[in-house]
Design an enzyme around this catalytic site. Structure first.
Site, PDB file in Angstrom:
ATOM      1  CB  ALA A 145      -0.934  -0.002   1.212  1.00 48.25           C
ATOM      2  CG  ASN A 146       0.018   4.621  -1.849  1.00 50.28           C
ATOM      3  OD1 ASN A 146      -0.713   5.525  -1.465  1.00 50.28           O
ATOM      4  ND2 ASN A 146      -0.276   3.867  -2.909  1.00 50.28           N
ATOM      5  NE  ARG A 147       4.424   6.603   5.134  1.00 47.18           N
ATOM      6  CZ  ARG A 147       4.303   5.881   6.239  1.00 47.18           C
ATOM      7  NH1 ARG A 147       3.165   5.909   6.932  1.00 47.18           N
ATOM      8  NH2 ARG A 147       5.295   5.120   6.656  1.00 47.18           N
ATOM      9  CB  SER A 148      -2.747   7.950  -1.233  1.00 47.82           C
ATOM     10  OG  SER A 148      -3.881   8.677  -1.643  1.00 47.82           O
TER      11      SER A 148
ATOM     12  CB  ALA B 254      -1.447   7.210  -4.491  1.00 47.98           C
TER      13      ALA B 254
END
Ligand code: CTP
Ligand code: CA
Length: 223
Positions: free
Chosen positions: A33-36, A99
């Site tokens: 995942a990512n921090r969006s 993102a």
């Protein structure tokens, strides 16, 4: 009826917005995942709907509530996001603010991976590029396809290259260098990149970016 589609400068038009991160499974309990946060994409969907566009928001996992007055489709992965976008066509306006994870596990494990033995290598495979797919959707291509580019250096040059590579109409290039103070914050620092040239915007809130983008869209579509 999919959304409010009420009165306003964009009434009679349909819009699609992607927002948030994607989650790409590694096994039943783990993901990439990512921090969006989804904050910018949700603000754009909200602004488009308030200007009268019949709006569909395709959102990856986000803590934000579904915006009122429009249709939200919830997805986890990039492949699900692409499929949800394709079923939402045709639209006149598409804004890709998600993102999207560039990579996913090539073969997610069916059972929880165990730590016995040597650490496992994770084999990755490329995800579909939703912005590029919408830009080459043939007779279903939206009139206006808009993407973002978050860059920490050579912001305008790299965003111009993305515009050409993906075949979209506009890129909102976002300076996320640490000294800009925008990363993870309320504000964004945008350069609007179009074939005609580059328009630097002053630093403003993500809500203000959404409202200004809507005004640019309305003007371009002759509203
Ligand atoms: N995007 C997308 N699908 C992907 C990757 C990106 O729709 N699989 C969209 C994003 O929503 C954004 C734009 O493409 O509007 C640019 O994303 P970005 O990550 O900056 O560009 P990439 O082409 O993935 O290049 P890189 O990450 O290497 O900078
Ligand atoms: Ca990327």
């Amino acid at each position: 009826a999919t959304a409010s589609g009420g009165a306003g400068p964009l009434s009679g038009l349909r819009a699609l917005v992607t927002s948030g991160p994607t989650h790409e499974p590694i096994d039943p309990v783990r993901y990439i995942a990512n921090r969006s946060s989804g904050r910018q994409g949700h603000a754009i969907a909200t602004a488009l709907a308030r200007q009268g566009a019949e709006t569909t928001l395709v959102s990856g996992p986000s803590q934000l509530p579904d915006p009122p007055g429009l249709k939200t489709l919830h997805v986890q992965t990039a492949e699900e996001m692409l499929a949800a976008c394709q079923t939402s066509l045709p639209v006149e306006i598409a804004v890709c603010a998600a993102a999207v994870a560039d990579w996913r596990s090539a073969a997610p494990a069916q059972q929880k991976m165990k730590k016995n033995g040597a650490p496992a290598a994770l084999e990755l495979t490329a995800n579909p590029d939703i912005l590029a797919e919408l830009s080459k959707a043939g007779s279903l291509r939206p009139s206006l396809v808009i993407g973002f580019a978050a860059e920490t250096e050579n912001v305008v040059a790299q965003a111009r290259e993305k515009l050409a590579r993906k075949g979209c109409d506009w890129i909102l290039a976002n300076d996320v260098a640490p000294e800009s103070g925008t990363f993870g914050g309320e504000n964004n620092q945008i350069n609007l990149i179009r074939a005609e040239g580059v328009e630097p915007w002053p630093q403003m809130t993500k809500v203000a970016v959404a409202e200004r983008l809507c005004r640019e869209i309305a003007a371009t579509l002759g509203r």
